[in-house]
Design an enzyme around this catalytic site. Structure first.
Site, short mmCIF file in Angstrom:
data_model
loop_
_atom_site.label_atom_id
_atom_site.label_comp_id
_atom_site.label_asym_id
_atom_site.label_seq_id
_atom_site.Cartn_x
_atom_site.Cartn_y
_atom_site.Cartn_z
N ASP A 158 0.78 -1.23 0.00
CA ASP A 158 0.00 0.00 0.00
C ASP A 158 0.82 1.29 0.00
O ASP A 158 0.28 2.36 0.29
CB ASP A 158 -0.96 0.02 1.21
CG ASP A 158 -2.41 0.00 0.72
OD1 ASP A 158 -2.60 -0.12 -0.51
OD2 ASP A 158 -3.32 0.12 1.55
N HIS A 206 36.95 3.47 -12.96
CA HIS A 206 35.78 3.84 -13.76
C HIS A 206 36.20 4.79 -14.88
O HIS A 206 37.37 5.14 -15.00
CB HIS A 206 34.68 4.45 -12.88
CG HIS A 206 35.12 5.60 -12.02
ND1 HIS A 206 35.30 6.86 -12.52
CD2 HIS A 206 35.43 5.66 -10.69
CE1 HIS A 206 35.67 7.67 -11.52
NE2 HIS A 206 35.77 6.96 -10.41
N HIS A 234 30.13 10.65 -18.08
CA HIS A 234 28.99 10.17 -18.86
C HIS A 234 28.13 11.36 -19.25
O HIS A 234 28.25 12.45 -18.66
CB HIS A 234 28.17 9.17 -18.02
CG HIS A 234 27.89 9.65 -16.63
ND1 HIS A 234 26.84 10.49 -16.34
CD2 HIS A 234 28.55 9.47 -15.45
CE1 HIS A 234 26.86 10.78 -15.04
NE2 HIS A 234 27.89 10.19 -14.48
N ARG A 253 37.03 11.51 -5.12
CA ARG A 253 36.49 11.73 -6.46
C ARG A 253 36.06 13.19 -6.52
O ARG A 253 35.56 13.73 -5.52
CB ARG A 253 35.30 10.81 -6.75
CG ARG A 253 34.66 11.04 -8.12
CD ARG A 253 33.76 9.90 -8.61
NE ARG A 253 32.57 9.68 -7.81
CZ ARG A 253 32.42 8.67 -6.97
NH1 ARG A 253 33.40 7.78 -6.81
NH2 ARG A 253 31.32 8.53 -6.28
N GLU A 279 33.78 15.57 -9.13
CA GLU A 279 32.89 15.44 -10.30
C GLU A 279 32.14 16.74 -10.55
O GLU A 279 31.50 17.29 -9.66
CB GLU A 279 31.89 14.31 -10.04
CG GLU A 279 30.85 14.17 -11.13
CD GLU A 279 29.94 12.96 -10.93
OE1 GLU A 279 29.72 12.56 -9.76
OE2 GLU A 279 29.45 12.43 -11.93
N ASP A 299 24.84 15.95 -11.09
CA ASP A 299 25.63 14.82 -10.60
C ASP A 299 26.99 15.38 -10.18
O ASP A 299 27.85 15.62 -11.03
CB ASP A 299 25.76 13.78 -11.73
CG ASP A 299 26.53 12.55 -11.29
OD1 ASP A 299 26.84 12.43 -10.10
OD2 ASP A 299 26.84 11.71 -12.17
N TYR A 311 41.15 5.73 -5.43
CA TYR A 311 40.56 4.99 -4.30
C TYR A 311 41.61 4.02 -3.80
O TYR A 311 41.92 3.03 -4.49
CB TYR A 311 39.30 4.25 -4.77
CG TYR A 311 38.38 5.14 -5.58
CD1 TYR A 311 37.46 5.98 -4.97
CD2 TYR A 311 38.49 5.17 -6.99
CE1 TYR A 311 36.64 6.82 -5.72
CE2 TYR A 311 37.68 6.01 -7.74
CZ TYR A 311 36.76 6.83 -7.12
OH TYR A 311 35.96 7.66 -7.86
N HIS A 351 22.76 9.05 -15.93
CA HIS A 351 23.60 8.50 -17.01
C HIS A 351 22.74 8.65 -18.25
O HIS A 351 21.91 7.81 -18.56
CB HIS A 351 23.97 7.04 -16.75
CG HIS A 351 25.00 6.91 -15.66
ND1 HIS A 351 25.72 5.78 -15.43
CD2 HIS A 351 25.44 7.80 -14.73
CE1 HIS A 351 26.55 5.96 -14.40
NE2 HIS A 351 26.39 7.19 -13.96
N HIS A 358 29.77 2.75 -5.36
CA HIS A 358 28.34 3.09 -5.21
C HIS A 358 27.86 2.79 -3.79
O HIS A 358 26.82 2.18 -3.59
CB HIS A 358 27.50 2.36 -6.26
CG HIS A 358 27.62 2.98 -7.63
ND1 HIS A 358 27.06 2.46 -8.75
CD2 HIS A 358 28.26 4.11 -8.03
CE1 HIS A 358 27.34 3.24 -9.79
NE2 HIS A 358 28.08 4.24 -9.37
N GLU A 362 34.76 13.23 -13.97
CA GLU A 362 34.78 12.74 -12.60
C GLU A 362 35.89 11.73 -12.29
O GLU A 362 35.62 10.57 -11.96
CB GLU A 362 33.43 12.11 -12.26
CG GLU A 362 32.90 11.10 -13.27
CD GLU A 362 31.60 10.46 -12.79
OE1 GLU A 362 31.59 9.93 -11.66
OE2 GLU A 362 30.61 10.47 -13.54
N ASP A 400 28.77 12.14 -3.22
CA ASP A 400 28.35 12.15 -4.63
C ASP A 400 26.84 12.26 -4.61
O ASP A 400 26.14 11.29 -4.27
CB ASP A 400 28.81 10.85 -5.30
CG ASP A 400 28.47 10.80 -6.79
OD1 ASP A 400 27.65 11.61 -7.25
OD2 ASP A 400 29.03 9.92 -7.49
N1 GLY Z 1 26.46 9.47 -9.28
C1 GLY Z 1 26.71 8.44 -10.20
C2 GLY Z 1 27.83 8.74 -11.07
O1 GLY Z 1 28.64 9.57 -10.75
O2 GLY Z 1 27.93 8.24 -12.15
MN MN Z 2 28.61 10.74 -12.59
MN MN Z 3 28.22 11.11 -9.36
#
Ligand code: GLY
Ligand code: MN
Ligand code: MN
Length: 431
Positions: free
Chosen positions: A34, A344, A348, A400, A402, A265, A382, A355, A237, A378, A254
């Site tokens: 619900d 990474h 993006h 990071r 970004e 982002d 790490y 994304h 993540h 970004e 982030d």
């Molecule tokens: N916040 C997800 C990324 O940086 O791609």
């Molecule tokens: Mn990102």
């Molecule tokens: Mn991000």
């Protein structure tokens, strides 16, 4: 609404005469008994309609002479249901406000759609993306055939590449929303730097961020906020956000708000107690140098991969200089040795989705930046505390940085520049 007319016209211009395009909007999703998840319209559907109710289907019908009709199937007004969930747009207003040429009750779609297929050769829709829609299309085709309508479509074509290419180039109105999302989110990041104290919980920073965004007009977060202190920052993540902030640690945040469905982002990394240690400073400045150099590559004519190439060179050379990697930087890059510390890509596309839609390569070649594209830059490093053979002073440092970057005619504009980024700015923000 003219904005949406332009988008539909651009899509229609790419459709063959004698074709029909179909998109289904998002449905309400159950969270638990619900209780629903907040409704978020499907991004492609929203892009073409601006229509924000669940249970709707978009149709663009192009006859064999090239005449185009925009048809919306949507919920009809229902006084009983509206007592619970609020006023519905209904069919009259779908035409008046959303400029549909015709609107029908979604409950009647199975009766009406087969007739819309008559005389068409091609159905454009998100082929294979939504099992229910795949089945509905086949059923509508079967019904059309059974009705012995003149002729019916014999070709199914994926519509998404057409829409996604359009979505890659942001209009002035989209950029206005994206600037707003970025500025609100950047100010929320600044607030975190000001509010952060050892002893707080990660989720308390998350709460401040989310509240600032919602208070400033974002109706949602663009994605689950990552508030990762100390070694947690090495989990890319990480969203548990349930640990205590310790003096001497960094905290990586982030997080981005969503304004009118457009995402920000942004990542910032700052010391819990306001002052970087020497080791943190060295890693931070290395990531910052890489990020600034990556952003400098964002300009028309440069290819997407330039950003990552430049970032990698700086990061790997820097890691060698700090004694964290050993060897020739070119060889280390070739052997992917850096992936222990930077796993990474450089970023993006950003837009309605965090994304966002759009190809990165065309005919297997990295595409060139063009004005109107928005991307993130970004880089990160790490150094997880379980990596062996690393001096202990580096362990548990995750950084990071970004930003959200618009490609302009002359170069770029950093939409998220209001968030402090240099060590000096960050340490000042904390005072
Ligand atoms: N916040 C997800 C990324 O940086 O791609
Ligand atoms: Mn990102
Ligand atoms: Mn991000």
């Amino acid at each position: 609404m003219d904005e949406y007319v332009t988008r539909r016209n651009k899509l229609a211009a790419q459709m063959h005469n004698g074709s029909i395009a179909i998109l289904r909007g998002a449905a309400i999703k159950l969270r638990n008994h619900d209780a629903d998840h907040p409704f978020r319209q499907d991004s492609d559907f929203y892009y073409l309609t601006g229509f924000n109710e669940p249970n709707a289907v978009f149709v663009l019908s192009k006859d064999d002479k090239g005449n185009v009709l925009y048809i919306l199937f949507n919920q009809s007004s229902d006084p009983v249901a509206e007592v619970w969930t609020g006023k519905r747009v209904g069919q009259d207003n779908a035409c008046k406000i959303y400029q549909a040429d015709a609107a029908y009750d979604i409950a009647k779609i199975d009766n009406i759609m087969p007739d819309l297929f008559a005389g068409k050769q091609i159905v454009y829709y998100p082929l294979g993306a939504d099992e229910k829609l795949d089945l509905d299309i086949l059923n509508w085709l079967k019904c059309s055939k059974n009705k012995a309508l003149s002729f019916i479509p014999n070709t199914l074509t994926d519509i998404l590449p057409f829409i996604h290419e359009l979505r890659l180039f942001k209009s002035d109105q989209e950029l206005e929303f994206m600037r707003k999302a970025a500025v609100i989110s950047a100010h929320a990041h600044l607030d975190l730097m000001r509010s952060c104290k050892a002893g707080m919980q990660e989720y308390q920073l998350e709460a401040i961020f989310n509240a600032k965004c919602l208070d400033a007009g974002c109706r949602a977060l663009a994605y689950n906020s990552i508030v990762a202190s100390g070694n947690n920052a090495c989990t890319l993540h990480y969203t548990a956000n349930d640990q205590q902030l310790m003096a001497g640690d960094l905290v990586l945040v982030d997080a981005g708000g969503e304004y009118n469905n457009y995402a920000a982002d942004i990542t910032r990394t700052f010391p819990v107690n306001g002052k970087f240690t020497e080791a943190q400073r060295l890693i931070y400045n290395l990531v910052l140098e890489a990020q600034l150099a990556g952003i400098a590559e964002v300009k028309p004519g440069n290819t997407w991969d330039r950003v990552q190439i430049v970032i990698l060179e700086i990061l790997v050379k820097g890691l060698v200089k700090l004694g964290i990697l050993n060897g020739d930087y070119k060889q280390l890059i070739k052997d992917n040795e850096y992936k222990k510390f930077y796993m990474h890509s450089s970023g993006h596309w950003l837009g309605l989705d965090v994304h966002d839609a759009g190809k990165y390569k065309i005919n297997d070649r990295w595409r060139k930046f063009e004005p109107g594209m928005v991307l993130t830059v970004e880089p990160g490093l790490y150094i997880a505390n379980n990596i062996s053979g690393i001096e202990s002073k580096w362990l548990g440092i995750g950084v990071r940085i970004e930003d959200d970057v618009l490609v302009t005619k002359k170069g770029h504009e950093v939409l998220s520049s209001a968030a402090p980024k240099t060590i000096e700015e960050i340490e000042c923000a904390a005072i």
